[in-house]
Design a protein around this motif. Structure first.
Motif, PDB file in Angstrom:
ATOM      1  N   HIS A  91     -66.487   8.100  18.509  1.00 11.04           N
ATOM      2  CA  HIS A  91     -65.259   8.308  19.294  1.00 11.04           C
ATOM      3  C   HIS A  91     -64.030   8.294  18.401  1.00 11.04           C
ATOM      4  CE1 HIS A  91     -67.416   6.817  23.167  1.00 11.04           C
ATOM      5  NE2 HIS A  91     -67.778   8.022  22.787  1.00 11.04           N
ATOM      6  N   PHE A  99     -60.098  16.186  18.085  1.00 11.13           N
ATOM      7  CA  PHE A  99     -59.327  16.526  19.288  1.00 11.13           C
ATOM      8  C   PHE A  99     -57.939  17.101  18.952  1.00 11.13           C
ATOM      9  CE2 PHE A  99     -61.676  13.608  22.575  1.00 11.13           C
ATOM     10  CZ  PHE A  99     -62.847  14.281  22.319  1.00 11.13           C
ATOM     11  N   HIS A 120     -62.996   7.744  26.466  1.00  8.86           N
ATOM     12  CA  HIS A 120     -63.315   6.887  25.316  1.00  8.86           C
ATOM     13  C   HIS A 120     -62.812   5.467  25.557  1.00  8.86           C
ATOM     14  CE1 HIS A 120     -63.650  10.503  22.294  1.00  8.86           C
ATOM     15  NE2 HIS A 120     -64.649  10.442  23.143  1.00  8.86           N
ATOM     16  N   HIS A 167     -69.813  11.836  30.170  1.00  9.49           N
ATOM     17  CA  HIS A 167     -68.838  12.153  29.121  1.00  9.49           C
ATOM     18  C   HIS A 167     -69.412  13.157  28.119  1.00  9.49           C
ATOM     19  CE1 HIS A 167     -65.722  11.568  26.092  1.00  9.49           C
ATOM     20  NE2 HIS A 167     -66.679  11.383  25.202  1.00  9.49           N
TER      21      HIS A 167
HETATM   22 FE   LIG Z   1     -66.418  11.659  23.089  1.00  5.31          FE
END
Ligand SMILES: [Fe+2]
Ligand SMILES: [Fe+2]
Length: 189
Positions: A91, A99, A120, A167
């Motif tokens: 993460h 991201f 997350h 997720h």
């Molecule tokens: Fe993720």
């Protein structure tokens, strides 16, 4: 609280599916833009799914009395540790390395990345609960309070795993179509 919270949603709404509709899962494996990083990342996700499932079934077998406390402890403790610390690292890399690239590349999907980042945080809180419950369970393996500790551990770990599976699926559905549309090179991965 929104309909896109991890424990409420059942997939992405229409406006987050603009690229997924162009690149459905069936076309992913053979697509020329599914590069090395994306393939590695999908394998990590599969590893989390498999290990999460294996931990869940070992817990079920232990609770049914099919394996002894010491067999359970020896198998379970190092794998749970590997699973949880691997998730935290995974993460961290997504939030900080990947991201930001994806958000900059596709403004239409920014809301989706906010949702995944919030996932997350939620998963991290679940991980803390699972660690506490696992420590409590391992301390109580030889005690009268074992049943209660095992019940509590199963509850919090089932919650972690169901959120995680949701997720992983949604993250892949948002990110892989973007990679196929632009290529890893153009995204700067
Ligand atoms: Fe993720
Ligand atoms: Fe991920």
């Amino acid at each position: 609280m929104t309909l896109l919270d991890l424990d409420r949603r059942t997939g992405w709404p229409e406006d987050m599916r603009v690229l997924l509709d162009l690149y459905p899962r069936e076309v992913w494996p053979a697509h020329a833009n599914l590069g090395r990083t994306a393939r590695f990342w999908l394998k990590r996700h599969d590893m989390f799914r498999e290990l999460g499932g294996a931990l869940q079934s070992a817990t079920a077998q232990f609770r049914e009395g099919l394996i002894t406390p010491s067999e359970f402890q020896g198998w379970f403790a190092p794998r749970l540790q590997f699973f949880l610390s691997g998730l935290n690292d995974h993460h961290h890399i997504e939030d900080h390395a990947y991201f930001p690239l994806f958000r900059a590349a596709e403004p239409r999907l920014v809301r989706g990345f906010e949702v995944l980042e919030n996932d997350h945080d939620v998963i991290h809180q679940s991980i803390e609960k699972v660690m506490d419950a696992a420590n409590d369970l391992l301390r109580n393996l030889q005690k009268d309070s074992l049943q209660r500790s095992a019940d509590h551990y199963a509850d919090v770990s089932d919650c972690l795993l169901s959120g995680l599976i949701r997720h992983l699926d949604d993250e892949e559905d948002l990110i892989i179509p973007l990679i196929l549309d632009r290529s890893e090179e153009k995204l700067g991965m």
